[in-house]
Design an enzyme around this catalytic site. Structure first.
Site: not given
Ligand code: PGA
Length: 248
Positions: A9-11, A93, A95, A163, A169, A209, A230-231
């Site tokens: 997930n590149w966000k 998600h 977010e 999640e 993050g 994470s 994500g990251g």
């Molecule tokens: P993260 O994000 O791996 O940067 O913690 C995961 C996500 O939000 O899908």
């Protein structure tokens, strides 16, 4: 047999130049036993598809509107994402739940729209740190799952991502026992909603994470069928190590 899924997930990160990471990923991981998915910003879906070419790397989106078309300035429908070549869409998600006030009911409508457009929906659930401290984790997740799962859901068109909001993050992850408890619970809840046989076919991802150094331990937890990353999905070197751990 559930095919493992490594989903990135590149966000709201990346650029056209950053798609070179997909070129690197294609070079290093075009022959793995797990399914690979990258979800860049919607503006970059078509370029991402051009970049991966014939390599078995799927491209997905990070959200869609619940309606098929209409006066919704700035929004994108599931059919339009499918038209662009997306195979998956991440929905609900945390977010988006936080930034856009998305409710379980809205997420269920979006998931239904995704299914009707032929997309696989990755429906996200997860507790806040306050929920966990209050002993409310399973109740909150059960409610999110029940409310976000449309009656169009099947093992073929639906993936669940657990999640924990506080793990996203942050560099913090639940213990392996805590991950196991939630994934076991989600499998049982899927059984209540879909019936035991379909529930056994739905992939449940862990997200929050996931890094090269913790991926193998997390993937060894029962009922963890992959990760939503994500990251660490932004760099082919890191995401590649996670894919390798999942394929082991
Ligand atoms: P993260 O994000 O791996 O940067 O913690 C995961 C996500 O939000 O899908």
């Amino acid at each position: 047999m559930r095919k493992k899924l490594a989903a990135g997930n590149w966000k709201m990160n990346g650029s056209r130049a950053a798609l070179s990471e997909l070129t690197r990923l294609r070079a290093s991981h075009s022959d793995t036993s797990c399914e690979i998915l990258v979800c860049p910003p919607a503006t970059h879906i078509v370029w991402a598809l051009e970049t991966v070419g014939a390599a078995p790397i799927r491209i997905g989106a990070q959200d869609c509107h619940a309606n098929a078309s209409g006066p919704h300035t700035g929004d994108i429908s599931a059919a339009q994402l499918a038209d662009a070549g997306a195979a998956y869409v991440i929905l609900g998600h945390s977010e988006r739940r936080a930034d856009h006030g998305e409710t379980d009911a809205l997420i269920a409508e979006k998931a239904r729209a995704a299914h009707l457009a032929g997309l696989t929906a990755i429906i996200c659930v997860g507790e806040t740190e306050g929920d966990r401290d209050a002993g409310e984790t399973l109740r909150v997740i059960g409610q999110q799952l029940g409310g976000s799962l449309p009656n169009t859901a099947t093992p073929a068109n639906t993936v669940i991502a657990y999640e924990p909001v506080w793990a996203i993050g942050s560099g913090r992850t639940p213990t392996l026992d805590q991950i196991a408890e939630v994934h076991h619970f989600l499998r049982a809840e899927l059984g209540r909603h879909l019936g035991p046989v379909p529930a056994d076919g739905v992939r449940i991802l862990y997200g929050g994470s996931v890094k090269p150094d913790n991926a193998a331990a997390i993937f060894a937890v029962p009922d963890v069928d992959g990760a939503l990353v994500g990251g660490a999905s932004l760099k082919a070197a890191d995401f590649g190590q996670i894919i390798t751990a999942l394929s082991a």
